[in-house]
Motif scaffolding. Structure first.
Motif, PDB file in Angstrom:
ATOM      1  N   GLY A  17      -0.893   7.463  10.820  1.00 60.50           N
ATOM      2  CA  GLY A  17      -1.334   8.897  11.389  1.00 60.50           C
ATOM      3  C   GLY A  17      -1.949   9.712   9.993  1.00 60.50           C
ATOM      4  O   GLY A  17      -2.334   9.320   9.007  1.00 60.50           O
ATOM      5  N   PRO A  18      -2.334  10.944  10.198  1.00 59.54           N
ATOM      6  CA  PRO A  18      -2.977  11.619   9.186  1.00 59.54           C
ATOM      7  C   PRO A  18      -1.991  12.193   8.024  1.00 59.54           C
ATOM      8  O   PRO A  18      -2.504  12.942   7.332  1.00 59.54           O
ATOM      9  CB  PRO A  18      -3.910  12.995  10.022  1.00 59.54           C
ATOM     10  N   GLY A  19      -0.766  12.299   8.455  1.00 60.03           N
ATOM     11  CA  GLY A  19       0.147  12.938   7.537  1.00 60.03           C
ATOM     12  C   GLY A  19       0.510  14.174   7.821  1.00 60.03           C
ATOM     13  O   GLY A  19       0.405  14.661   9.034  1.00 60.03           O
ATOM     14  N   GLY A  20       0.867  14.916   6.589  1.00 62.19           N
ATOM     15  CA  GLY A  20       1.396  16.286   6.780  1.00 62.19           C
ATOM     16  C   GLY A  20       2.811  16.716   6.017  1.00 62.19           C
ATOM     17  O   GLY A  20       3.049  15.959   4.981  1.00 62.19           O
ATOM     18  N   ALA A  49       0.708  -1.213  -0.037  1.00 64.90           N
ATOM     19  CA  ALA A  49      -0.122   0.078  -0.029  1.00 64.90           C
ATOM     20  C   ALA A  49       0.787   1.255   0.125  1.00 64.90           C
ATOM     21  O   ALA A  49       2.027   1.258   0.742  1.00 64.90           O
ATOM     22  CB  ALA A  49      -0.794  -0.110   1.234  1.00 64.90           C
ATOM     23  N   HIS A  50       0.340   2.311  -0.762  1.00 61.08           N
ATOM     24  CA  HIS A  50       1.301   3.442  -0.784  1.00 61.08           C
ATOM     25  C   HIS A  50       0.552   4.713  -0.232  1.00 61.08           C
ATOM     26  O   HIS A  50      -0.654   4.619  -0.240  1.00 61.08           O
ATOM     27  CB  HIS A  50       1.684   3.724  -2.361  1.00 61.08           C
ATOM     28  N   ARG A  51       1.209   5.404   0.410  1.00 62.12           N
ATOM     29  CA  ARG A  51       0.466   6.779   0.798  1.00 62.12           C
ATOM     30  C   ARG A  51       0.895   7.929  -0.072  1.00 62.12           C
ATOM     31  O   ARG A  51       2.374   7.811  -0.658  1.00 62.12           O
ATOM     32  CB  ARG A  51       1.123   7.083   2.107  1.00 62.12           C
ATOM     33  N   LEU A  59       8.336  15.517  10.684  1.00 60.10           N
ATOM     34  CA  LEU A  59       7.034  15.534  10.246  1.00 60.10           C
ATOM     35  C   LEU A  59       6.063  16.221  11.157  1.00 60.10           C
ATOM     36  O   LEU A  59       5.829  15.773  12.400  1.00 60.10           O
ATOM     37  CB  LEU A  59       6.275  14.213  10.052  1.00 60.10           C
ATOM     38  N   ASN A  60       5.613  17.451  11.025  1.00 57.53           N
ATOM     39  CA  ASN A  60       4.779  18.226  11.826  1.00 57.53           C
ATOM     40  C   ASN A  60       5.600  18.491  13.173  1.00 57.53           C
ATOM     41  O   ASN A  60       5.314  18.523  14.207  1.00 57.53           O
ATOM     42  CB  ASN A  60       3.622  17.443  12.235  1.00 57.53           C
ATOM     43  N   MET A 106       7.898  17.867   1.643  1.00 57.20           N
ATOM     44  CA  MET A 106       7.296  17.026   0.819  1.00 57.20           C
ATOM     45  C   MET A 106       5.828  16.812   1.765  1.00 57.20           C
ATOM     46  O   MET A 106       5.747  16.881   2.904  1.00 57.20           O
ATOM     47  CB  MET A 106       7.514  15.661   0.545  1.00 57.20           C
ATOM     48  N   ARG A 107       4.610  16.780   1.106  1.00 55.91           N
ATOM     49  CA  ARG A 107       3.108  16.558   1.919  1.00 55.91           C
ATOM     50  C   ARG A 107       3.133  15.287   1.811  1.00 55.91           C
ATOM     51  O   ARG A 107       2.901  14.677   0.584  1.00 55.91           O
ATOM     52  CB  ARG A 107       2.199  17.540   1.238  1.00 55.91           C
ATOM     53  N   ILE A 108       2.755  14.518   2.746  1.00 61.36           N
ATOM     54  CA  ILE A 108       2.347  13.054   2.759  1.00 61.36           C
ATOM     55  C   ILE A 108       1.117  12.841   3.033  1.00 61.36           C
ATOM     56  O   ILE A 108       0.837  13.529   4.355  1.00 61.36           O
ATOM     57  CB  ILE A 108       3.593  11.949   3.370  1.00 61.36           C
ATOM     58  N   ALA A 109       0.221  12.019   2.572  1.00 62.79           N
ATOM     59  CA  ALA A 109      -1.294  11.739   3.011  1.00 62.79           C
ATOM     60  C   ALA A 109      -1.127  10.752   4.167  1.00 62.79           C
ATOM     61  O   ALA A 109      -0.165  10.240   4.393  1.00 62.79           O
ATOM     62  CB  ALA A 109      -1.902  11.149   1.784  1.00 62.79           C
TER      63      ALA A 109
END
Length: 488
Positions: free
Chosen positions: A323-326, A261-263, A301-302, A277-280
């Motif tokens: 988590g939610p990413g960022g 699975a990829h984000r 990350l955040n 970079m923004r990650i989902a």
């Protein structure tokens, strides 16, 4: 996968005609010798550019009479066409010309092997646009011998193929060796598609290998023709049953590739030492950058620092928690120290130039030695300085040292001028190379290094041979001038 630079022959099971060669281009499996007889004109054998006597070797069971063959040069990639060749057997050699049609006839030869030695080729420009002034290497898309047509027939590209035990890479699991065999389809070789690796011990297919809790080391040793591309560890109960190949007359399970699975990731900015970079959102995963892993890179990350990792043995990666990413910020932290060092060096150069060029407020009197330090330096120390200078740069700084000592006798400020001038040249060359996009190569090149050595030699020149300094003029006191005046 076929191993780049491996043995110049890849086995093609199912064919009675075995083909090898003296070389193939850059060791690339996509230019292997068996492609010259695979019946596909879109694939070709290309000799390596360093091969001065390229030869194809054909072997088969049972002697046959051969009196003709045909050669076809590939359209792509570009290759030079043979125009003269020698057919070699154990008892007979035949040299023939190759017409433009590629159809070659010669007196019949009865043999069970044949070496085709390509003596002369018609040069073909590697780049038809003329941008590269090089000739393409020899290439053969198809070598067809009618007398061997039935031996050259190969199974269909989608037919199953199995290479014997030992053909695949060796696996070392906690120092214990496991020999492997390979299964796949015949078309996988010419298409450069991965083959499946199976252990030679069929019992391992069902039972697997028991690994105790803790750390384990798994290594792969390439065989002479194949190298391991991917390795996945799964529990035995989780191994899916895919399209099973035949081995030793029995069905065995061929593991299917795992589902990954990829984000979603999007790049906001990408600079040499800083990226965003923004990650989902999603499950725990790897954020992989296709660059060599380096401990200097950090990712947050955040505001939370991510754990670094190494993927495929060399790629830089970080573990992104579930988590939610960022927004992930990646920075090369040693760059700050490097830039601070450059700034400090620049300030030091400016201070040095200012100290050397600005007047000191008291000009030395004519005849006063420039460097009192040279008088305080003993003979042994002076000899040591000269020896070290020679070890540092050889004859160049020693010659500059001699020039510096000579200039010191002519002018009191010759050595400071010599030092500042040489270092200015070195600095200008280094900066010009950096601005022109050559990085540090100009700074480390001969001109900048030679100028720096001359500057060092000028400094050493102020410490050696103090007796060569001009003798100060005789001093006259006020009392002496008074006595002279009264006498007159």
């Amino acid at each position: 996968l076929p191993r780049p630079g491996g043995a110049p022959s890849l086995p093609a099971p199912g064919a009675g005609l075995k083909v090898s060669a003296t070389s193939h281009l850059a060791g690339d499996p996509a230019t292997s010798p068996f492609l010259a007889t695979d019946g596909d004109p879109d694939t070709a054998w290309l000799a390596d550019v360093t091969d001065l006597d390229p030869t194809l070797r054909l072997r088969w069971q049972g002697a046959r009479s051969i009196d003709r063959l045909s050669l076809r040069t590939p359209m792509s990639p570009r290759a030079s066409r043979p125009i003269e060749l020698t057919l070699r057997t154990l008892h007979k050699n035949v040299t023939v010309k190759v017409p433009d049609s590629g159809e070659v006839r010669f007196p019949a030869i009865t043999t069970d092997h044949l070496d085709v030695d390509f003596l002369v080729v018609a040069p073909t420009d590697l780049d038809p646009r003329g941008r590269v002034d090089e000739d393409a290497t020899l290439g053969i898309a198809e070598l067809t011998i009618p007398a061997l047509a039935d031996l050259a027939e190969r199974p269909a590209p989608d037919a199953r193929m199995e290479l014997p035990c030992g053909a695949g890479p060796t696996l070392l699991i906690d120092s214990k060796q496991h020999q492997t065999k390979l299964v796949g389809r015949h078309g996988d070789l010419s298409a450069y598609r991965p083959l499946t690796v199976l252990p030679c011990d069929d019992d391992l297919l069902g039972e697997g290998i028991t690994l105790r809790p803790g750390e384990h080391q798994i290594r792969s040793l390439p065989s002479d023709r194949y190298v391991l591309q991917d390795l996945t560890l799964r529990a035995v109960d989780d191994t899916p049953h895919g399209d099973a190949p035949q081995t030793d007359g029995r069905q065995v399970d061929e593991p299917a590739p795992p589902t990954v699975a990829h984000r979603e990731v999007s790049v906001r900015s990408w600079e040499a030492t800083r990226r965003e970079m923004r990650i989902a959102g999603g499950a725990e995963s790897y954020l992989v950058v296709s660059e060599n892993a380096n401990a200097g890179w950090t990712a947050t990350l955040n505001g939370e620092t991510l754990t670094p990792a190494r993927v495929d043995g060399w790629q830089q990666a970080w573990i992104v928690p579930e988590g939610p990413g960022g927004v992930v910020t990646v920075e090369f932290t040693p760059d700050r120290t490097y830039r601070a060092g450059l700034l400090a060096g620049l300030i030091a150069v400016v201070v040095l130039l200012a100290a050397a060029l600005l007047p000191s407020g008291r000009r030395p009197r004519r005849g006063v030695p420039l460097s009192p330090a040279s008088e305080a330096t003993g003979p042994s120390a002076q000899v040591a300085l000269v020896v070290l200078l020679g070890l540092l740069g050889g004859l160049l700084p020693l010659a500059a040292l001699a020039v510096g000592v000579w200039l010191r006798r002519l002018r009191w400020n010759a050595l400071p001028v010599m030092t500042v001038s040489a270092m200015s040249v070195a600095t200008l060359v280094a900066v010009a190379g950096r601005v022109a996009g050559h990085g540090q190569s100009w700074a480390l090149g001969p001109w900048a290094q030679a100028a720096a050595l001359i500057a060092v030699a000028a400094v050493v020149a102020s410490y050696v041979l103090p007796h060569l300094d001009p003798t100060p003029p005789r001093a006259h006191t006020d009392d002496a001038r008074t006595e002279d005046s009264g006498a007159r």
